[in-house]
Design a protein around this motif. Structure first.
Motif, short mmCIF file in Angstrom:
data_model
loop_
_atom_site.label_atom_id
_atom_site.label_comp_id
_atom_site.label_asym_id
_atom_site.label_seq_id
_atom_site.Cartn_x
_atom_site.Cartn_y
_atom_site.Cartn_z
N GLY A 156 25.31 37.19 12.17
CA GLY A 156 25.97 38.48 12.61
C GLY A 156 25.52 38.76 14.17
O GLY A 156 26.27 39.53 14.89
N TYR A 157 24.17 38.70 14.27
CA TYR A 157 23.81 38.85 15.67
C TYR A 157 24.40 37.95 16.62
O TYR A 157 24.63 38.67 17.61
N TYR A 158 24.64 36.90 16.40
CA TYR A 158 25.36 35.76 17.18
C TYR A 158 26.55 36.19 17.49
O TYR A 158 27.18 36.28 18.68
N HIS A 159 27.44 36.59 16.27
CA HIS A 159 28.91 36.99 16.81
C HIS A 159 28.95 38.29 17.55
O HIS A 159 29.58 38.31 18.36
N GLU A 160 28.15 39.25 17.18
CA GLU A 160 28.26 40.65 17.98
C GLU A 160 27.99 40.39 19.40
O GLU A 160 28.51 40.89 20.41
N ARG A 161 26.95 39.64 19.68
CA ARG A 161 26.51 39.35 21.14
C ARG A 161 27.72 38.63 21.86
O ARG A 161 27.94 39.00 22.94
N GLN A 162 28.26 37.43 21.07
CA GLN A 162 29.56 36.99 21.79
C GLN A 162 30.63 37.78 21.92
O GLN A 162 31.25 37.86 23.14
N SER A 163 30.80 38.66 21.08
CA SER A 163 31.93 39.53 21.34
C SER A 163 31.76 40.47 22.57
O SER A 163 32.78 40.88 23.18
N PHE A 164 30.53 40.78 22.93
CA PHE A 164 30.45 41.58 24.30
C PHE A 164 30.67 40.61 25.10
O PHE A 164 31.39 41.50 26.52
N PHE A 165 30.68 39.42 25.16
CA PHE A 165 31.03 38.68 26.61
C PHE A 165 32.36 38.47 26.28
O PHE A 165 32.91 38.40 27.59
N GLU A 166 33.06 38.35 25.29
CA GLU A 166 34.52 38.21 25.21
C GLU A 166 35.27 39.46 25.81
O GLU A 166 36.17 39.19 26.41
N LYS A 167 34.72 40.55 25.51
CA LYS A 167 35.28 41.76 25.93
C LYS A 167 35.20 42.07 27.61
O LYS A 167 36.25 42.28 28.04
N LYS A 168 34.03 41.48 28.22
CA LYS A 168 33.91 41.54 29.35
C LYS A 168 34.79 40.63 30.23
O LYS A 168 35.40 40.75 31.10
N ASN A 169 34.97 39.47 29.56
CA ASN A 169 36.02 38.44 30.18
C ASN A 169 37.22 38.94 30.11
O ASN A 169 38.04 38.66 31.02
N SER A 170 37.88 39.45 29.06
CA SER A 170 39.32 39.80 28.91
C SER A 170 39.21 40.92 29.86
O SER A 170 40.49 41.19 30.44
N GLU A 171 38.37 41.85 30.33
CA GLU A 171 38.56 42.93 31.33
C GLU A 171 38.75 42.33 32.69
O GLU A 171 39.34 43.26 33.31
#
Length: 173
Positions: A156-171
């Protein structure tokens, strides 16, 4: 079948280094999904990315820990030690002793968002609320997490941390 010692060694390494790498998350995910298929464990199969429908307490607490860490990083970028450096081991094994303190500390961090970051502050508050709403009020934050729940915490920690990077990349595209 993957041996239980693989899960144990992976969790030990994560606690020692306070870092959930892609490889370690993949090992834990493979182990947990295999346990689910073979033994019919009572948790939902682990997906590749953040699963907002997963209500496993370990998974939710791992996600919550990642959000709290992100808020701290956003508001205090030059700290020598993050909450992960200080609390990861205790949060992943004995969460009730740590999360009350982290949530109090988080109020201070949230108040440190600049006026220009009000949207981010609201988004992070909503994320915390969304996660904590899924933790059953009757049981609250558990006192201890067993090995499988610790694995789910790390995932869960890893997934959530990765989601921050995905959102930043898509922006940025």
């Amino acid at each position: 079948m993957l041996p239980r010692t693989l899960e144990q060694q992976c969790l030990r390494r994560i606690r020692a280094e306070r870092k959930v790498t892609r490889e370690r998350a993949a090992i834990l995910k493979a182990y947990m999904n295999r346990e689910k298929r073979i033994h019919g464990a009572n948790y939902k199969e682990v997906l590749v990315a953040v699963d907002k429908t997963n209500t496993n307490s370990g998974y939710l607490l791992g996600r919550l820990f990642a959000v709290l860490e992100k808020i701290q990083e956003d508001t205090h970028p030059n700290l020598n030690a993050t909450i992960t450096d200080r609390f990861y081991g205790a949060a992943s094994t004995n969460p009730s002793t740590v999360f009350s303190q982290l949530l109090k500390l988080n109020k201070h961090h949230l108040s440190s968002y600049a006026d220009s970051s009000k949207g981010i502050k609201i988004k992070m508050e909503n994320e915390i609320q969304e996660i904590t709403d899924k933790i059953p009020a009757s049981t609250g934050i558990p006192a201890h997490l067993n090995l499988d729940e610790q694995s789910m915490f790390s995932i869960g920690y890893y997934h959530e941390r990765q989601s921050f990077f995905e959102k930043k990349n898509s922006e940025s595209k």
